[in-house]
Design a protein around this motif. Structure first.
Motif, PDB file in Angstrom:
ATOM      1  N   GLY A   1      45.480  36.043  42.852  1.00 51.63           N
ATOM      2  CA  GLY A   1      46.494  36.089  41.804  1.00 51.63           C
ATOM      3  C   GLY A   1      46.448  34.920  40.856  1.00 51.63           C
ATOM      4  N   ASP A   2      45.551  33.951  41.093  1.00 55.33           N
ATOM      5  CA  ASP A   2      45.360  32.848  40.153  1.00 55.33           C
ATOM      6  C   ASP A   2      43.906  32.404  40.223  1.00 55.33           C
TER       7      ASP A   2
ATOM      8  N   PHE B   1      42.605  40.666  37.625  1.00 59.00           N
ATOM      9  CA  PHE B   1      42.607  40.732  39.084  1.00 59.00           C
ATOM     10  C   PHE B   1      42.577  42.187  39.540  1.00 59.00           C
ATOM     11  N   ALA B   2      42.073  42.375  40.754  1.00 57.17           N
ATOM     12  CA  ALA B   2      42.039  43.693  41.384  1.00 57.17           C
ATOM     13  C   ALA B   2      42.191  43.485  42.882  1.00 57.17           C
TER      14      ALA B   2
ATOM     15  N   ARG C   1      43.715  39.465  46.655  1.00 57.81           N
ATOM     16  CA  ARG C   1      43.275  39.845  45.323  1.00 57.81           C
ATOM     17  C   ARG C   1      41.857  39.348  45.075  1.00 57.81           C
ATOM     18  N   ALA C   2      41.244  39.876  43.992  1.00 60.95           N
ATOM     19  CA  ALA C   2      39.884  39.518  43.613  1.00 60.95           C
ATOM     20  C   ALA C   2      39.815  39.346  42.101  1.00 60.95           C
ATOM     21  N   TYR C   3      38.771  38.649  41.672  1.00 58.66           N
ATOM     22  CA  TYR C   3      38.486  38.477  40.248  1.00 58.66           C
ATOM     23  C   TYR C   3      37.956  39.793  39.685  1.00 58.66           C
ATOM     24  N   ARG C   4      38.521  40.225  38.562  1.00 56.86           N
ATOM     25  CA  ARG C   4      38.022  41.403  37.842  1.00 56.86           C
ATOM     26  C   ARG C   4      37.442  40.924  36.519  1.00 56.86           C
ATOM     27  N   GLY C   5      36.134  41.126  36.342  1.00 60.75           N
ATOM     28  CA  GLY C   5      35.508  40.725  35.101  1.00 60.75           C
ATOM     29  C   GLY C   5      35.919  41.608  33.942  1.00 60.75           C
TER      30      GLY C   5
END
Length: 360
Positions: A151-152, A170-171, A177-181
């Protein structure tokens, strides 16, 4: 009396124009017309805020705004049921904008309550639940960087925020959560504790094949000869992906100071985007060897005389920009999760251990 005379004259000029015309837009309100209760906007902390700092106790700056249609009588702040501030004098009787510094916020979950009352007795209460998270302790030997993307974009070992470029998001991730490009988004960090002669990085990656090539992790030097299309590969590290038919192939390029070394595993390094599955990626670098792993298996390895980090002061996550753009390895639209960097060259057994601990 002379001062009072000039004061009254000045006030008269404010209320009326020089020609005597009334210019103030404040409309007098008749008694008994107070209709609405006060409104409260809490700007920080927000609901669900996670406060991450290196210290067990930290100050908290509570920022909020209170408005009323007629007049505010009082504002009270309570933290975990204890009153920490009362305000009953106001420069602007209809609006209060304030930051209150609470000096000693400890670890754990917290509840902030702000209550506002107007002069007609109407009361409004706003509640925010947030948490001060315990400082992160590295889980593995040699771990110098951990970015969970929950989330950050806070790196937890040194507790520092990424510089955000474009609009990543984010996803749902492997853990949390994960990084969403995005088409132009990526993150950067300074590399002052990352430029070690032994270097490893591990993370989870869910490939989106659009665009057909992209940077993933890059620590490269500036290319002053090509500032708008940088691609100097004699120093630093570039981990990226490129289309291989319907698949995406993971590749690594390393600079040894005088030349470059390629670690391209061919079909063994391919990931199928259509599978829509998380793949675990790892790279290891030492003074004698370097390797790329996919799902715990070596896909490329070989002798390597040692990396040259001169000028490699930026770590890019999710793109080759700004230091590896000459071949159009720009932003990935894939997902990235649980990124860890080490100052040691991890063994295959340790990579497998990390995978097993985090496996979805």
């Amino acid at each position: 009396m002379k001062n009072l005379k000039y004061t009254l004259f000045a006030l008269g000029l404010i209320a009326f124009g020089c020609d005597g015309t009334y210019t103030d837009d404040i409309v007098p309100v008749a008694p008994g017309t107070d209709v609405d209760p006060p409104s409260i906007t809490i700007n920080f902390p927000l609901q669900g805020t996670l406060i991450r700092v290196a210290e067990d106790v930290t100050p908290l700056n509570i920022n909020f705004e209170v408005k009323d249609d007629i007049e505010i009588e009082s504002v009270v702040i309570r933290l975990n049921g204890t009153e920490i501030l009362t305000v009953n004098e106001f420069l602007d009787y209809r609006r209060l904008v304030k930051t209150h510094r609470y000096e000693e916020l400890g670890n754990g979950e917290h509840t902030l309550v702000i209550e506002a009352r107007d002069t007609s007795g109407k009361t409004t209460t706003q509640t925010v639940n947030f948490e001060k998270v315990e400082p992160y302790t590295p889980v593995y030997d040699g771990e110098v960087f951990y970015l969970p993307f929950d989330g950050d974009y806070m790196e937890l070992v040194r507790v520092r925020e990424a510089t955000i470029n474009g609009s990543p998001g984010f996803a749902d991730g492997v853990i949390g959560r994960a990084y969403r490009g995005s088409s132009s988004g990526y993150l950067t960090f300074p590399t002052d504790n990352l430029r070690n002669q032994e270097f490893s990085a591990v993370f989870w990656y869910k490939v989106n094949a659009t665009p057909d090539r992209a940077g993933i992790l890059v620590m490269g030097p500036p290319d002053t000869a090509n500032p708008n299309s940088q691609n100097l590969r004699t120093r630093g590290m570039r981990l990226f992906r490129e289309a291989a038919g319907a698949n995406q192939r993971i590749k690594m390029n390393l600079g040894n100071g005088s030349g470059e070394n390629w670690f391209d595993g061919g079909a063994a390094a391919d990931i199928n985007p259509a599978a829509d599955e998380w793949a675990h990626i790892a790279i290891t670098i030492s003074g004698s060897n370097a390797a790329v792993y996919v799902n715990g298996q070596v896909v490329s390895q070989g002798a390597f005389a040692g990396i040259d980090w001169e000028g490699c002061d930026v770590l890019s996550i999710g793109s080759g920009a700004p230091r590896f753009t000459g071949w159009n390895h720009l932003a990935t639209q894939s997902l990235i999760d649980e990124l860890r960097i080490f100052n040691v060259s991890l063994t295959q057994e340790k990579i497998q251990e990390i995978m097993d601990a985090e496996r979805p």
